[in-house]
Design an enzyme around this catalytic site. Structure first.
Site: not given
Ligand code: NAD
Length: 257
Positions: A139, A152, A156
């Site tokens: 991130s 978080y 990260k």
């Molecule tokens: P999301 O909530 O859409 O997806 C998260 C995924 O992780 C889901 O498939 C969920 O089932 C899975 N998950 C959560 N807990 C779990 C567990 N205990 N065991 C197995 N699977 C589990 O979120 P996203 O926005 O797609 O985020 C995905 C990654 O990208 C994360 O690491 C997040 O920190 C990172 N990220 C997201 C953003 C954003 O703006 N959305 C920005 C930067 C980084």
């Protein structure tokens, strides 16, 4: 045919990355939480996109044994694992003096330690094959902080240290390790909050996007899931063999400030 494991690929960024690899003909191992029938529908849809097989493994990212089994299952089924994408993640926003210790543990467990267990289990096979691609979804919060996101931001930042270390260990074995550092990405998780925030703050949805959510992002545009998936596919390719140990921002200029 190459095989990729993407943790947390039942939704959002992980699902977009899985779709892209499926389209490119990879065998894809999906993972994440969700309703069984919805996961099966996703699995079947992705399987119809390309030449590879798509399977689901329900490893909980808080359980090291289940993460090891995820890798073992993929190796047994497909003979090898070429690419791993530690992506699963959760968030909790609260000032540090009120931050629940169990939320700290869960975020460090899912967002950081699960990547360690995944890489630890996949590395021997990758070294033996002389090829591996480790692509962590970190991130912008791996590079800079925001208030109220202590766990978080710590997780990260930790991922970047893990990736650099693994890059050095894999360098002579054809194994690269990199982190993608997205800014705000247009996933249901983020966009779902826009209408509620607009109501709560008496703002228009555009004002919420520009002045609240994308305040730190100079382009004032969300990163798209497809853009991250395209970078992940590039990092998995032979052309990216000399990119390793890198933290690659895709954040509309956020961390340039
Ligand atoms: P999301 O909530 O859409 O997806 C998260 C995924 O992780 C889901 O498939 C969920 O089932 C899975 N998950 C959560 N807990 C779990 C567990 N205990 N065991 C197995 N699977 C589990 O979120 P996203 O926005 O797609 O985020 C995905 C990654 O990208 C994360 O690491 C997040 O920190 C990172 N990220 C997201 C953003 C954003 O703006 N959305 C920005 C930067 C980084």
């Amino acid at each position: 045919m190459k095989t990729v494991i993407i943790t947390g690929s039942t939704s959002g960024i992980g699902l977009g990355i899985a779709e892209n690899f499926a389209l490119s003909g990879y065998n894809v191992v999906l993972n994440g939480l969700g309703q069984q029938d919805e996961i099966e529908a996703t699995r079947a849809r992705l399987a119809s996109l390309g030449a590879g097989e798509v399977i689901f493994h329900g490893a909980n990212m808080l359980k090291p044994d289940e993460i090891t089994d995820l890798v073992k299952t993929a190796e047994m089924k497909f003979g090898r694992v070429d690419v791993i994408v530690p992506n699963a993640g959760i968030q909790h926003v609260e000032k540090i003096e009120d931050f629940p210790p169990e939320k700290w543990d869960a975020i460090i467990g899912i967002n950081l330690s699960s990547a360690f267990h995944l890489i630890r289990a996949a590395m021997p096979g990758m070294k033996k094959n002389g090829f591996g691609r480790i692509i962590a979804i970190a991130s912008a919060h791996g590079l800079v902080a925001s208030p109220y996101k202590s766990a978080y931001v710590a997780a990260k930042h930790g991922i970047l240290g893990l990736i650099k270390t693994v890059a050095l260990e894999g360098a002579e074995f054809g194994v690269t390790a990199n982190a993608i550092c997205p800014g705000y990405v247009e996933t249901p998780l983020v966009t779902g909050q826009i209408a509620d925030t607009a109501k709560a703050r008496n703002m228009t949805e555009d004002e919420v996007i520009n002045e609240v959510i994308l305040k730190a992002q100079p382009t004032k545009k969300f990163v798209q899931v497809g853009q991250i998936a395209a970078l992940a596919s590039y990092l998995a390719s032979d052309q990216a063999a000399q990119i390793t140990g890198a933290a690659l921002p895709m954040d509309g200029g956020w961390t340039a400030q």
